[in-house]
Design a protein around this motif. Structure first.
Motif, mmCIF file in Angstrom:
data_model
loop_
_atom_site.group_PDB
_atom_site.id
_atom_site.type_symbol
_atom_site.label_atom_id
_atom_site.label_comp_id
_atom_site.label_asym_id
_atom_site.label_seq_id
_atom_site.Cartn_x
_atom_site.Cartn_y
_atom_site.Cartn_z
ATOM 1 N N UNK A 280 0.890 -1.171 0.001
ATOM 2 C CA UNK A 280 -0.102 -0.157 0.227
ATOM 3 C C UNK A 280 0.850 1.235 -0.063
ATOM 4 N N UNK A 281 1.963 1.318 0.832
ATOM 5 C CA UNK A 281 2.846 2.746 0.660
ATOM 6 C C UNK A 281 3.400 2.898 -0.825
ATOM 7 N N UNK A 282 3.575 1.848 -1.702
ATOM 8 C CA UNK A 282 4.130 2.210 -2.918
ATOM 9 C C UNK A 282 2.856 2.691 -3.766
ATOM 10 N N UNK A 283 1.637 2.553 -3.422
ATOM 11 C CA UNK A 283 0.614 2.925 -4.215
ATOM 12 C C UNK A 283 0.520 4.458 -3.644
ATOM 13 N N UNK A 284 0.360 4.595 -2.633
ATOM 14 C CA UNK A 284 0.037 5.948 -1.905
ATOM 15 C C UNK A 284 1.222 6.726 -2.383
ATOM 16 N N UNK A 285 2.375 6.407 -2.273
ATOM 17 C CA UNK A 285 3.377 7.512 -2.798
ATOM 18 C C UNK A 285 3.069 8.235 -4.064
ATOM 19 N N UNK A 286 2.329 7.568 -4.870
ATOM 20 C CA UNK A 286 2.311 7.921 -6.119
ATOM 21 C C UNK A 286 0.676 8.758 -6.516
ATOM 22 N N UNK A 312 -2.559 9.960 5.953
ATOM 23 C CA UNK A 312 -2.017 11.150 6.458
ATOM 24 C C UNK A 312 -0.527 10.607 6.866
ATOM 25 N N UNK A 313 -0.532 9.654 7.273
ATOM 26 C CA UNK A 313 1.080 9.047 7.794
ATOM 27 C C UNK A 313 2.131 9.164 6.432
ATOM 28 N N UNK A 314 1.358 8.839 5.285
ATOM 29 C CA UNK A 314 2.133 8.837 3.958
ATOM 30 C C UNK A 314 2.206 10.187 3.414
#
Length: 389
Positions: A280-286, A312-314
């Protein structure tokens, strides 16, 4: 030994000795869940994986009905201190027979464990139908959501919850608005909103490799991850996509309880399906803005979405519909923007598009998340249990 070989009464007595014998082992915590461990990684997995440091956690899932083989328990260990038990039952069983089979399977397996304290943790009141004979040292009702308002909820759920409330020693709720209701029904109820693994989602603030299925999607990107079900405002998403065809809407998650054919289909709406928690973080980063397009209906009246602090953490600004716990918890943070109509959603997104990664915005985000962690949440829950033991 199968169900036919051991009388139910004998298994029940053996299971009860788990709580009547002197403590020889770590406490056994039986978690009765309507959500599967391998579904979406959320509150049950976060809490249980942390409580497993002190208790032997048995995560008892709802049964799988298939084939005609005799009832059995399928066991696995997805994490240290966690055993997942799945009842495998033949098709065609009545509701009463399903409960009787689960009761006996659970009793048999508990009877094989070393004597020690028994703790019961309910995520669903329906499990009381096959566990009401067990006298646990502490009984917990973790009321994540108002399940009776969800699509397909069993007709007897309200009555079962009333019975569970009478038996529970402590009640946790998934948000403040739900606590406001449940605290009138139980004298030891606590609001315990879902938290966040900040370090995990903070990976999205750094440059990470784009997932292949997202890398080719144009920008700006508006993203959502989570379950797409009756709580999801399909019409709102469709209208936002229509109003701004130059924006790309990325939806990551399984479609559950609704017909996929009813979902809007436009060139700028991208359904990527379910992904693992680690991804999920990799998707959120984009994403440039994260979305929470929840419908305002009975099933969302008391929700407190876990994805709010995760987004929000991302480091991603959030635009949400007026979910009460989101408004009260984050509406004044300067990081989450509330909108109720497609036009207001578009305006809020336009105002949020320039915020991601800016120092002032990240400062507001960090202030909103201060003190939040699943470690702190689980520690509080454990303290309530230990006070009752």
């Amino acid at each position: 030994m199968n169900l036919a070989e051991q009388p139910e009464q004998s298994a029940a007595l053996s299971a009860q000795r788990l709580v009547e014998s002197p403590t020889l082992a770590r406490p056994t915590l039986v978690c009765l869940s309507h959500l599967r461990w391998g579904f979406v990684y959320q509150r049950p997995q976060h809490v249980m994986s942390r409580l497993a440091k002190d208790y032997d956690v048995i995560f008892f899932e709802e049964p799988v009905l298939a084939g005609d083989e005799p009832p059995r328990l399928e066991a696995s260990s997805p994490a240290d201190g966690i055993e997942v038990w799945v009842p495998r039952l033949p098709e065609g069983m009545s509701a009463q027979a399903i409960n009787e089979a689960q009761r006996q399977l659970l009793d048999e397996r508990l009877a094989q464990r070393l004597p020690g304290d028994l703790l019961l943790w309910y995520f669903t009141p329906m499990s009381l139908a096959f566990t009401d004979h067990l006298q646990a040292q502490v009984t917990v009702f973790d009321c994540m959501d108002e399940l009776s308002a969800f699509m397909g909820a069993p007709a007897q759920l309200v009555d079962m919850e009333r019975l569970l409330m009478a038996r529970a020693d402590v009640v946790f709720t998934g948000g403040v608005s739900l606590w406001e209701v449940k605290q009138r029904q139980h004298g030891n109820a606590h609001p315990v909103p879902s938290s966040v693994d900040i370090a995990h989602f903070a990976q999205a603030r750094d440059a990470v490799v784009e997932p292949a299925d997202q890398a080719s999607i144009a920008r700006p990107r508006l993203g959502f991850f989570g379950v797409i079900d009756e709580r999801f405002d399909i019409e709102l998403v469709d209208q936002v996509a229509a109003l701004r065809p130059d924006w790309q809407i990325v939806l990551v998650g399984p479609v559950v309880k609704i017909d996929p054919q009813t979902l809007p289909r436009r060139p700028n709406i991208h359904y990527l399906g379910a992904r693992q928690y680690a991804e999920l973080p990799a998707y959120l980063s984009g994403w440039d803005v994260a979305l929470m397009p929840f419908a305002l209906n009975a099933s969302t009246r008391f929700i407190s979405p876990t994805k709010t602090p995760e987004y929000l953490a991302g480091g991603c600004p959030v635009v949400s519909t007026a979910i009460r716990d989101v408004v009260n918890g984050y509406g004044h943070s300067g990081a989450v923007f509330i909108a109720d109509t497609p036009q207001a959603f578009v305006s809020a997104i336009e105002g949020a598009l320039h915020l991601k990664g800016t120092p002032d915005f990240l400062k507001r985000v960090d202030a909103a998340l201060e003190g939040m962690s699943w470690d702190n949440t689980s520690r509080f829950m454990k303290e309530q249990i230990e006070c009752l033991r």
